[in-house]
Design an enzyme around this catalytic site. Structure first.
Site, PDB file in Angstrom:
ATOM      1  N   ARG A  77      56.074  38.637  53.921  1.00  0.00           N
ATOM      2  CA  ARG A  77      54.441  38.465  54.043  1.00  0.00           C
ATOM      3  C   ARG A  77      53.754  39.576  53.294  1.00  0.00           C
ATOM      4  O   ARG A  77      52.973  39.603  52.583  1.00  0.00           O
ATOM      5  CB  ARG A  77      53.891  38.352  55.594  1.00  0.00           C
ATOM      6  CG  ARG A  77      52.445  38.391  55.736  1.00  0.00           C
ATOM      7  CD  ARG A  77      52.092  37.996  56.843  1.00  0.00           C
ATOM      8  NE  ARG A  77      52.674  38.347  58.002  1.00  0.00           N
ATOM      9  CZ  ARG A  77      52.575  39.535  58.694  1.00  0.00           C
ATOM     10  NH1 ARG A  77      51.739  40.276  58.366  1.00  0.00           N
ATOM     11  NH2 ARG A  77      53.373  40.025  59.694  1.00  0.00           N
ATOM     12  N   TYR A 135      29.763  31.691  42.223  1.00  0.00           N
ATOM     13  CA  TYR A 135      30.470  30.585  42.482  1.00  0.00           C
ATOM     14  C   TYR A 135      29.914  30.187  44.232  1.00  0.00           C
ATOM     15  O   TYR A 135      29.867  31.134  45.003  1.00  0.00           O
ATOM     16  CB  TYR A 135      31.773  31.164  42.759  1.00  0.00           C
ATOM     17  CG  TYR A 135      33.051  30.089  43.133  1.00  0.00           C
ATOM     18  CD1 TYR A 135      33.166  28.964  42.486  1.00  0.00           C
ATOM     19  CD2 TYR A 135      33.435  30.174  44.453  1.00  0.00           C
ATOM     20  CE1 TYR A 135      34.216  28.037  42.753  1.00  0.00           C
ATOM     21  CE2 TYR A 135      34.264  29.270  44.877  1.00  0.00           C
ATOM     22  CZ  TYR A 135      34.642  28.238  44.143  1.00  0.00           C
ATOM     23  OH  TYR A 135      35.317  27.161  44.713  1.00  0.00           O
ATOM     24  N   ASP A 181      33.650  39.083  39.268  1.00  0.00           N
ATOM     25  CA  ASP A 181      34.411  37.952  39.411  1.00  0.00           C
ATOM     26  C   ASP A 181      34.585  37.641  37.792  1.00  0.00           C
ATOM     27  O   ASP A 181      33.541  36.918  37.319  1.00  0.00           O
ATOM     28  CB  ASP A 181      33.621  36.849  40.030  1.00  0.00           C
ATOM     29  CG  ASP A 181      34.498  35.424  40.098  1.00  0.00           C
ATOM     30  OD1 ASP A 181      35.460  35.412  39.225  1.00  0.00           O
ATOM     31  OD2 ASP A 181      34.295  34.764  41.079  1.00  0.00           O
ATOM     32  N   LYS A 185      42.316  28.657  38.179  1.00  0.00           N
ATOM     33  CA  LYS A 185      41.410  28.317  36.960  1.00  0.00           C
ATOM     34  C   LYS A 185      42.264  28.611  35.717  1.00  0.00           C
ATOM     35  O   LYS A 185      43.386  28.155  35.592  1.00  0.00           O
ATOM     36  CB  LYS A 185      40.135  28.836  36.851  1.00  0.00           C
ATOM     37  CG  LYS A 185      39.514  28.726  38.270  1.00  0.00           C
ATOM     38  CD  LYS A 185      39.268  27.389  38.609  1.00  0.00           C
ATOM     39  CE  LYS A 185      38.554  27.273  40.133  1.00  0.00           C
ATOM     40  NZ  LYS A 185      37.653  27.980  40.412  1.00  0.00           N
TER      41      LYS A 185
HETATM   42  C1  LIG Z   1      37.145  28.563  41.517  1.00  0.00           C
HETATM   43  C2  LIG Z   1      36.537  29.827  41.771  1.00  0.00           C
HETATM   44  C3  LIG Z   1      36.464  30.708  42.801  1.00  0.00           C
HETATM   45  C4  LIG Z   1      37.189  30.312  43.863  1.00  0.00           C
HETATM   46  O1  LIG Z   1      38.778  30.122  43.721  1.00  0.00           O
HETATM   47  P1  LIG Z   1      39.769  29.278  44.637  1.00  0.00           P
HETATM   48  O2  LIG Z   1      41.025  29.452  44.066  1.00  0.00           O
HETATM   49  O3  LIG Z   1      39.175  27.893  44.465  1.00  0.00           O
HETATM   50  O4  LIG Z   1      39.664  29.902  46.026  1.00  0.00           O
HETATM   51  C5  LIG Z   1      35.871  31.848  42.850  1.00  0.00           C
HETATM   52  N1  LIG Z   1      35.064  32.016  41.695  1.00  0.00           N
HETATM   53  C6  LIG Z   1      34.826  31.534  40.585  1.00  0.00           C
HETATM   54  C7  LIG Z   1      34.181  31.795  39.516  1.00  0.00           C
HETATM   55  C8  LIG Z   1      35.612  30.286  40.379  1.00  0.00           C
HETATM   56  O5  LIG Z   1      35.545  29.227  39.366  1.00  0.00           O
END
Ligand SMILES: *Cc1c(COP(=O)(O)O)cnc(C)c1O
Length: 384
Positions: free
Chosen positions: A52, A105, A178, A203
């Protein structure tokens, strides 16, 4: 030539060039063990105790990402982008004030509004591309975190990372970015003054729509970064070894994919701008985009794989256009090798800043002429 001088592209292609010492395999094995033998003196000389807190395959993927982001304090992988993002907020203390991008997001915005506030955080959402608004929103000594997303979903607004970092730091706050939609190929926020970088590795970092993963990278190995490590360990947020392996495999081709995807996104943005059934194209690579000048300064190798179009004919035509795509896949998410289209307003619901005539396009690696032809026929069918 020392390994320090190999380019990020070369290091990523070889996942840091690690060779398995036992077999000399050029692809390291996946470490699946959850537990490790104790030494006779009861210690753990390998550094690994339990699955973990830590895992070697996760370490290896983290090393690739830390190299790409020039993250001096390293990277941490999580079970999703949301697990990574929420860990940053959970590392704050009750009463701390946060300023976050209004356009961001959607699921994270909802979490901040509905969950983070229950733990005593106060949050103000501002248009962080408006530096005067950001400056007015931070409260010196009270604001502990500024959270920006750039380019931000789904309008692709651009926040000036260096200027936002200066505003945050002057108030005694950290800046977290982000950077999912930029990726380290286009922007390295830590080199521009940010303290933390977050990625939905689901992504473009993984790039094949087959792993859910998240990541944080940090500039300083300080008390806050250690709080985040404690949160990941305590809450069991670590990424699984198979997913870490797939992510590492994806990152080997990140540069190739990103360059192709952003070149295609740029070409589509230009061609769709001239399309009679498109009212407006939102893409930071277009000179008429309000964030273009800043994007041109803080992004390189292109402007990313994401764009949005506002169609003529409003919401009905937008939904109908999405219904008629054949090559594009009508699905949420982004950054994969396959191109996706989505009517965001129907997902985001009430309170969303997303216009109802907007379609979000994630550009994959398919043939550019095919992508344009598909959008063109879908737009025509959507307006019949
Ligand atoms: C998809 C996404 C998230 C969240 O990611 P997950 O892997 O789906 O939890 C956060 N910020 C952006 C810009 C995203 O495209």
């Amino acid at each position: 030539m020392s390994s320090k001088s190999w380019s990020p592209r070369s290091l990523a292609a070889q996942a840091m060039g690690k060779i398995d010492p036992l077999t000399k395999a050029v692809v390291p094995p996946i470490h699946v063990a959850t537990t490790y033998i104790r030494d006779e003196d009861n210690g753990y000389s390998s550094g690994f105790i339990y699955g973990r807190p830590d895992n070697e395959t996760v370490h290896e993927a983290q090393a690739v990402l830390a190299m790409l982001e020039e993250a001096k304090a390293g990277a941490l992988l999580f079970g999703s982008g949301m697990a990574a993002a929420t860990s940053v907020f959970q590392a704050l203390a009750p009463g701390d004030h946060v300023v976050a991008s209004k356009v961001m997001y959607w699921a994270l915005r909802a979490w901040l509004l509905n969950e983070a506030t229950r733990w005593g955080l106060t949050i103000d959402f501002v248009e962080t591309d408006d530096l005067a608004a950001l400056k007015a929103a931070v409260k010196p000594g009270v604001t502990k975190l500024v959270w920006v997303e750039t380019p931000s979903n789904p309008l692709w607004t651009i926040t000036d990372i260096a200027a936002a970092a200066e505003i945050a730091h002057k108030a005694g706050a950290r800046l977290a970015v982000d950077s999912t939609c930029a990726s380290p190929v286009h922007t390295r926020p830590l080199t521009l003054g940010a303290d933390i970088v977050m990625h939905a590795a689901t992504k473009v970092l993984n790039g094949h729509s087959d792993v859910v993963a998240g990541a944080l990278c940090a500039r300083e190995d300080d008390a806050f970064w250690n709080r985040i490590k404690t949160v990941r360990k305590g809450q069991g947020g670590i990424l699984g070894p198979f997913e870490a392996y797939l992510l590492m495999r994806g990152m080997r081709t990140l540069h190739l994919r990103q360059e192709r995807q952003s070149a295609s996104a740029m070409a589509l943005a230009e061609r769709l701008s001239a399309h009679p059934l498109v009212a407006r194209v939102l893409y930071p690579g277009l000179p008429q985009h309000p964030g273009h000048d800043i994007a041109a300064r803080q992004m390189e190798n292109g402007f990313g794989y994401m764009l949005s179009v506002q169609v003529t004919g409003g919401e009905t035509a937008a939904v109908k256009t999405a219904a008629h795509v054949e090559l594009y896949k009508r699905a949420t998410s982004l950054g994969g090798v396959e191109s996706l289209i989505e009517h965001r307003a129907s997902i985001e619901g009430a309170g969303s800043p997303c216009p109802t005539d907007l379609l979000r396009l994630s550009t994959g690696i398919e043939d550019l002429e095919d992508l344009y032809a598909d959008l063109d026929q879908a737009l025509r069918a959507g307006h019949r």
